[in-house]
Every structure is written in structure tokens, then in C-alpha cells.
Write an enzyme that holds these catalytic residues in place. Structure first.
Site: not given
Ligand SMILES: *Cc1c(COP(=O)(O)O)cnc(C)c1O
Length: 415
Positions: A223, A226, A232
Site C-alpha cells: 500500500t 502506510k 491511499r
Molecule cells: C493494509 C494491508 C493490506 C490492505 O490494504 P487496503 O488498502 O486496506 O486494502 C494488505 N496487506 C497488508 C499486510 C496490509 O497491512
């Protein structure tokens, strides 16, 4: 006739309310970050208007010349940032990126080996309530009950016994270094694909603060919102030999038109990750997490695996006979926002939990350092031990507001 909707007063008020919330609370959810004002403004760009189904140089719509330049820029920057052979920057989310990776390489009913959600894996790592647990035969792995860390010898044994077609590495709630080279050796030994999902640690990996799976894994998903501190969305990296399969799985396999305005913002952030400022930021995230963990340990708290190597901490509330649900709610009243989380082998379910999960990406992005982490540990300590004491929560709420005022965000953002 023109149609020219404005942001109505109801929404304006709600946006101001949310800016105020973010400014005046300590956001410690480790999967969140705070995008710079510049990139937030960039996100609201006119590429929102453009349909660009397909890929640069190969679109199904006219008028994509500039969109091609933007997407190519994002692709080149993603490849350079991670040293990857191929990048797809179109996935709308991390979940969609994982789905595309599975669809590209697997057949329905194939066996995947992935970390259990309850142990720190993600929903898309084969949870029963998710497509991944319905479409594939899932072998879940856990951390070692004693060390609460991945035991690679146990993993090799499990892989030998279950012969997965794909091993999924990466997690959402694992506070320790993941040794992707060891995972690759296991995947090689049993002839499995290796999908590394580095959603949480993408920023650390890009900065060289955490080992990278990119030299090894067949496919790497992450992603961009994060630790990477971008808009996003998600990116898929892969070896050149899977480029075609991955691209087809994303479009037309799963998605329609790409979010070109978001891809522009991805390009902006991916262009920053090779700078010293980004590296310094990622290093500081880890240093702050360690400072926070050390102070909590000094105060007698039990942390899963005994501490942290990355940006997040999992705290075990069982010794205090408290639940994650109660403690997370009490901390929010005091202005400290984090999430309840199951801990390895948690006797409680995901709606109550025996743990809380928190991290330092936003605190660090605001400019806080180890001294503030010690102060925050003290505030958390007082709230956790007095979770039903309104006066103490009100006192900490005031201290949180004062601390946040010293590290302002979004002061230049006009809505
Ligand atoms: C956050 C996350 C996802 C999913 O991301 P989204 O954008 O919320 O769908 C997938 N794998 C891991 C390990 C994550 O931490």
C-alpha cells in the site's frame, strides 16, 4: 447548462471537524500516516476526469497522452525506489493488489501458505471471511508461541508437509524484522511462488531500514498510504517474467479505469523516497518506536516478542486483566488513537482482543522524537492503569492537546 456543485456547508463543517481531530489527537494507528499538505492538494487534480483504461501507450480511450506520461513517471519511480524489474501502479488498494497477484499466478483451489489473521496476518492472507479464504486452500502459519516470532525451521517443515503453490510473507501486526531471504530459501525448496506483502513496511524497505524482498520474491505488493506516507492505494512489483500476467490481472482482470489523479500523487511520493529526508524520516520512525517500547517495558508492560524492530508495537493486556476494546476506548477519550488487536494465540476474539497495536509513523511525521515518546508512554500508562477514571483521562486529554499544538499539521490547508 453547466453543473457546478460546491462543497456544501455540511461537508465543510465535517472536513473542519476531521482536520481538528487529526490536529489535536495523537494518531498512533500504525497503518496510517499524514500526507503532506502539498500532496493532499495535488490529489485533488484534474486527472480525476480522465478515463485511461489500459496502460501507457496502449489505451482504450483517446486523450491519454498526458496520462501516459504521469503513469510512466510513477512506474519508473516505483522501479527505481525499490530496484524492481516491473511495477504496476494502478491497484486501488492493498487488498486489490493481493487479489491481482493471486489471480495472476494461481488457479482456484490452489494451496497458499500465509500468516493467520489472528497471529498478525492480513484478511487477504486467507481469512475465511475474505475471498482469499474462499477461493484458495489455505495453510495458516503462526509465530512460535515462546518467542512470538517467526521460526523459519518450523516454516520449512510446514511448507514441506503442505506443499503450497504460493507462500505469502508479510503481516499487519508483526513487530519484528521479516527475513525475506530465509523465506525465499523455503519457497525455493518446496517450489512455491513467493508473494511478499510489504504494505506496512514499504517505507522502511524503500529507505533501507528493513531488508527488502524485491531481490527475491516473485511478486511484491504494498500500500502507498502506510509508512510510505503517500495517497491511499497500492503498487505491485514483480520479476519481468510475470509482468504481463500481473498487468492483465489488474486490468482488465479486476479493475476498470485507473485512478489517474491518485497515480499522480503516487508518482510525487515515489519520487521522494530516494532522498535523504525520506530515509531520515523512516529511520526516525523506527527509533521512536524503540524509544516508546523501551519506556513501556521500563514501566513493566509486556510487549509481544519483547519489543520492536520496526514501526509498530503490540502490547499484551492480559497481565493487567484488561481487554483491547476497553483500553482503546479509554485512550481515545484521552486523545490517544490506536486500535485493539489480537495477540498471538489470543484467547479473546477480534471484537474484544487481549492487545492493543500502535506505532509511530504519524508522530514522527509531525516531528516528534524520543523525548516525546517517553512523555506519550507516561500518558498511556496513566490512562491504561486508570481506564475508568474520568478526571485522569481529562487531564491526559489536556496534555495531549498541548503536545499536539507543539507539532501542528495542516495549518496551511484551506478547505
Ligand atoms: C493494509 C494491508 C493490506 C490492505 O490494504 P487496503 O488498502 O486496506 O486494502 C494488505 N496487506 C497488508 C499486510 C496490509 O497491512
Amino acid at each position: 447548462m453547466r453543473f457546478n456543485p460546491q462543497v456544501d456547508p455540511v461537508l465543510k463543517d465535517l472536513l473542519h471537524e476531521e482536520i481538528e481531530r487529526q490536529q489535536t489527537t495523537l494518531s498512533m494507528i500504525p497503518s496510517e500516516n499524514c500526507l503532506s499538505s502539498a500532496v493532499i492538494k495535488l490529489l485533488g487534480n484534474v486527472f480525476n476526469n480522465k478515463y485511461a483504461e489500459g496502460y501507457p501507450g496502449n489505451r482504450y480511450y483517446q486523450g491519454c497522452g498526458v496520462a501516459d506520461k504521469v503513469e510512466s513517471l510513477a512506474i519508473e519511480r516505483a522501479k527505481a525506489a525499490f530496484g524492481a524489474e516491473h511495477a504496476n501502479v494502478q491497484p486501488h488498494s492493498g487488498s486489490g493488489a493481493n487479489m491481482a497477484a493471486y489471480f495472476a499466478l494461481l488457479n482456484d483451489g490452489d494451496t497458499i501458505m500465509a500468516m493467520d489473521l489472528k497471529q498478525g496476518g492480513h484478511l487477504t492472507h486467507g481469512s475465511k471471511v475474505n475471498f482469499s479464504g474462499k477461493v484458495y486452500n489455505v495453510v495458516h502459519y503462526s509465530v512460535d508461541p515462546k518467542t512470538e516470532q517467526i521460526d523459519y525451521d518450523q516454516m520449512l517443515q510446514l511448507a514441506r508437509e503442505t506443499k503450497p503453490r504460493m507462500i505469502v510473507t508479510g503481516a499487519t501486526a508483526y513487530p519484528r524484522t521479516i527475513h525475506f531471504d530465509k523465506w525465499q530459501a523455503i519457497a525455493d525448496e518446496v517450489g512455491a511462488y513467493h508473494l511478499a506483502d510489504i504494505s506496512h513496511i514499504a517505507g522502511l524497505v524503500a529507505a533501507g531500514v528493513h531488508p527488502s524482498p524485491v531481490p527475491y520474491a516473485d511478486v511484491v505488493t504494498f500500500t502507498t498510504h502506510k509508512t510510505l506516507a503517500g495517497p491511499r492505494g497500492a503498487v505491485i512489483l514483480c520479476k519481468a517474467k510475470y509482468a504481463d500476467a500481473i498487468d492483465k490481472a489488474v486490468f482488465p482482470g479486476l479493475q476498470g479505469g485507473p485512478l489517474m489523479h491518485v497515480i499522480a500523487a503516487k508518482a510525487a511520493v515515489l519520487g521522494e523516497v530516494t532522498t535523504p529526508a525520506f530515509r531520515g524520516y523512516q529511520q526516525a520512525i523506527v527509533e521512536n518506536a524503540r524509544a516508546l517500547a523501551d519506556e513501556l517495558l521500563r514501566r513493566g508492560y509486556r510487549l509481544i516478542s519483547g519489543g520492536t524492530d520496526n514501526h509498530l508495537i503490540l502490547l499484551d493486556l492480559r497481565p493487567l486483566d484488561l481487554t483491547g476494546k476497553v483500553v482503546a476506548a479509554a485512550l481515545e477519550e484521552a486523545g490517544i488513537v490506536l486500535n485493539m488487536n489480537t495477540i498471538p494465540f489470543d484467547p479473546k476474539g477480534p471484537k474484544t482482543t487481549s492487545g492493543i497495536r500502535f506505532g509511530t509513523p504519524i508522530l514522527t511525521n509531525r516531528g516528534m522524537g524520543p523525548a516525546e515518546m517517553v512523555q506519550i508512554a507516561d500518558m498511556m500508562d496513566r490512562v491504561i492503569k486508570n481506564y475508568d477514571n474520568a478526571a485522569i483521562k481529562a487531564q491526559v486529554r489536556q496534555e495531549v492537546k498541548e503536545l499536539c499544538a507543539r507539532y501542528p499539521i495542516y495549518t496551511d490547508l484551506q478547505i
